[in-house]
Write a protein that holds these residues in place. Sequence first.
Motif, mmCIF file in Angstrom:
data_model
loop_
_atom_site.group_PDB
_atom_site.id
_atom_site.type_symbol
_atom_site.label_atom_id
_atom_site.label_comp_id
_atom_site.label_asym_id
_atom_site.label_seq_id
_atom_site.Cartn_x
_atom_site.Cartn_y
_atom_site.Cartn_z
ATOM 1 N N SER A 179 0.823 -1.211 0.000
ATOM 2 C CA SER A 179 0.000 0.000 0.000
ATOM 3 C C SER A 179 0.859 1.264 0.000
ATOM 4 N N GLN A 180 2.113 1.163 0.449
ATOM 5 C CA GLN A 180 3.003 2.322 0.488
ATOM 6 C C GLN A 180 3.948 2.380 -0.717
ATOM 7 N N LEU A 181 3.944 1.319 -1.527
ATOM 8 C CA LEU A 181 4.890 1.218 -2.635
ATOM 9 C C LEU A 181 4.397 1.962 -3.869
ATOM 10 N N LYS A 182 5.280 2.733 -4.470
ATOM 11 C CA LYS A 182 4.942 3.408 -5.722
ATOM 12 C C LYS A 182 5.010 2.409 -6.869
ATOM 13 N N ASN A 183 4.000 2.426 -7.726
ATOM 14 C CA ASN A 183 3.947 1.557 -8.906
ATOM 15 C C ASN A 183 4.191 0.080 -8.580
ATOM 16 N N PRO A 184 3.374 -0.531 -7.701
ATOM 17 C CA PRO A 184 3.575 -1.936 -7.335
ATOM 18 C C PRO A 184 3.439 -2.890 -8.520
ATOM 19 N N SER A 185 2.712 -2.486 -9.562
ATOM 20 C CA SER A 185 2.532 -3.358 -10.723
ATOM 21 C C SER A 185 3.822 -3.531 -11.522
ATOM 22 N N ASN A 186 4.837 -2.712 -11.241
ATOM 23 C CA ASN A 186 6.114 -2.824 -11.959
ATOM 24 C C ASN A 186 7.007 -3.917 -11.391
ATOM 25 N N PHE A 187 6.547 -4.564 -10.310
ATOM 26 C CA PHE A 187 7.399 -5.536 -9.649
ATOM 27 C C PHE A 187 6.668 -6.858 -9.391
ATOM 28 N N SER A 188 7.443 -7.928 -9.331
ATOM 29 C CA SER A 188 6.970 -9.222 -8.855
ATOM 30 C C SER A 188 7.825 -9.578 -7.648
ATOM 31 N N PHE A 189 7.204 -10.121 -6.605
ATOM 32 C CA PHE A 189 7.921 -10.408 -5.367
ATOM 33 C C PHE A 189 8.001 -11.912 -5.106
ATOM 34 N N PHE A 190 9.090 -12.301 -4.451
ATOM 35 C CA PHE A 190 9.318 -13.702 -4.125
ATOM 36 C C PHE A 190 9.815 -13.796 -2.688
ATOM 37 N N LYS A 191 9.278 -14.749 -1.936
ATOM 38 C CA LYS A 191 9.692 -14.978 -0.553
ATOM 39 C C LYS A 191 10.442 -16.293 -0.507
ATOM 40 N N VAL A 192 11.724 -16.250 -0.166
ATOM 41 C CA VAL A 192 12.573 -17.439 -0.204
ATOM 42 C C VAL A 192 13.245 -17.641 1.147
ATOM 43 N N PRO A 193 13.626 -18.886 1.483
ATOM 44 C CA PRO A 193 14.304 -19.153 2.759
ATOM 45 C C PRO A 193 15.613 -18.378 2.864
ATOM 46 N N ALA A 194 15.870 -17.829 4.033
ATOM 47 C CA ALA A 194 17.078 -17.037 4.238
ATOM 48 C C ALA A 194 18.337 -17.871 4.035
ATOM 49 N N SER A 195 18.276 -19.149 4.429
ATOM 50 C CA SER A 195 19.457 -20.009 4.356
ATOM 51 C C SER A 195 19.919 -20.277 2.921
ATOM 52 N N SER A 196 19.000 -20.157 1.953
ATOM 53 C CA SER A 196 19.361 -20.439 0.552
ATOM 54 C C SER A 196 18.991 -19.288 -0.367
ATOM 55 N N ALA A 197 18.956 -18.081 0.181
ATOM 56 C CA ALA A 197 18.487 -16.919 -0.576
ATOM 57 C C ALA A 197 19.345 -16.634 -1.805
ATOM 58 N N VAL A 198 20.654 -16.658 -1.652
ATOM 59 C CA VAL A 198 21.546 -16.339 -2.767
ATOM 60 C C VAL A 198 21.409 -17.378 -3.884
ATOM 61 N N LYS A 199 21.413 -18.650 -3.499
ATOM 62 C CA LYS A 199 21.286 -19.734 -4.474
ATOM 63 C C LYS A 199 19.940 -19.670 -5.196
ATOM 64 N N THR A 200 18.851 -19.465 -4.443
ATOM 65 C CA THR A 200 17.515 -19.410 -5.041
ATOM 66 C C THR A 200 17.370 -18.202 -5.956
ATOM 67 N N ALA A 201 17.952 -17.066 -5.564
ATOM 68 C CA ALA A 201 17.889 -15.862 -6.398
ATOM 69 C C ALA A 201 18.554 -16.114 -7.741
ATOM 70 N N ASN A 202 19.669 -16.847 -7.733
ATOM 71 C CA ASN A 202 20.383 -17.184 -8.971
ATOM 72 C C ASN A 202 19.532 -18.083 -9.866
ATOM 73 N N GLU A 203 18.841 -19.048 -9.254
ATOM 74 C CA GLU A 203 17.975 -19.958 -10.018
ATOM 75 C C GLU A 203 16.781 -19.209 -10.598
ATOM 76 N N LEU A 204 16.232 -18.268 -9.818
ATOM 77 C CA LEU A 204 15.093 -17.481 -10.312
ATOM 78 C C LEU A 204 15.525 -16.586 -11.478
ATOM 79 N N GLN A 205 16.731 -16.041 -11.407
ATOM 80 C CA GLN A 205 17.231 -15.200 -12.485
ATOM 81 C C GLN A 205 17.376 -16.006 -13.781
ATOM 82 N N LYS A 206 17.842 -17.245 -13.665
ATOM 83 C CA LYS A 206 17.959 -18.110 -14.829
ATOM 84 C C LYS A 206 16.585 -18.411 -15.419
#
Length: 444
Positions: free
Chosen positions: A73-100
């Motif tokens: 509700s406070q974010l400007k232009n929320p439609s410009n983004f997609s959000f993902f909630k990932v485990p903290a322990s594997s955040a870097v690895k999961t972010a790389n897989e999502l980018q691929k």
Amino acid sequence: MNESETLQQETPEQLSDILLVLNKETMKIEAVKKMGKDGRLETVSPLKKNENQFMKVDKNGDIFSNFFTNFLSQLKNPSNFSFFKVPASSAVKTANELQKAVATPSVKGDELLSKFEVSTTKNQEKQNEHQNKNNMENTQTTTPTEGEYRYKAEEIDWDTMSKLGLTKEKLEKNNLLDGLLKGYKTNDLVPISLNLGTAITRLDARLSLQRDPEGNVVMAIHGIRKEPSLSYPFFGHEFTKEDKDNLLKTGNMGRVVDLQFPKSTEKTPAIISIDKKTNEIVALRADKIKVPDEYKQVKLTEDQKKTLMEGKPLYLVDMISTKGEPFSSIVQFNAEKRYVEILFDKGNSNVLSQKNIESPVQEAPRLVRGKELSDEEYKKFSAGERILVPDFKGQNKKEYGGYITFDQKTGKTDFSFANSSKKEQIQQDKSEISNKPQKKTKIS
């Protein structure tokens, strides 16, 4: 290192997730750092060296849902983004897989994106559903009577409240707990924060206590929205263009409509207003509307009272201001405030003429130090008269008396408390006030 120390170190990580975001313009996955004051996202690359900057969010579904809907509700232009909630322990690895998966679309990649994506649409719908449920409780429950407590402090889950930056001591210090226990929404905005060992975000919200389906007492957080959600049905009511225009302009819809509450088999007539502090939609059952016989020293006719009972605006002439001067204005019943209000509209010459009226005045609170004023007390208090209240209650439940005066210009309440040992003198003063015309007395 003993077992308890190990658990203390592991718990924040185990209970936290990381919020990732896909910027649809750059098509890059990044880690959310924080929300800027201007409503813009601050992000960092999802690399190992940046892990200490990642925004951590609670894994608990209810707490996260509340946080995320207010976050959007406070974010400007929320439609410009997609959000993902990932485990903290594997955040870097999961972010790389999502980018691929974003860079090279595939069925398997789409499944991975769907697995971690947080739906902004579903959260908006859930927010509206939750809001409607909260408002349904407000409209179907009678206003607490004077001195009546609907909840007990020991029923509140204070451990969960502490995660929101709220403690019993803090609420008591700010004179908020007593009103909450009586079933009222806080009049002022309260700063809320989610704290899991890492600062996440802060927001201002009004608070109220309610019971969940299991009968547990929970804190309802009425967060600030960018704008009212008028594009979604409200208890089955579809807002017309005129409805939206009225709500956005005056805060009141201006008519009675039939609403379908979940626990009722029949539709219920109600009026609708906007909480101007949070942009939340609020309804009030028509049978709960109470219109006074006299307003600002103008005796209302039956037709005028009927107009206000129907939620319609009413133009009143020769009302008397606190300065003793006559003025004219449009008045209307507000569902959120639950009383008749004056509509000072600087931008509409058809509504008001600023040359003929005084400057807008502040509205007096109905609840003063946990004490709900009676209709007669409130009438005098809101008019700026000095009134005696002999039965305030302290934290030890001991009664004490005193005088209060409301300043409409500053919105402040002045207190002049009498010594509790002078109870007889207070009762004598009360008798004199009730039997003699009220005179303005300077408070020392």
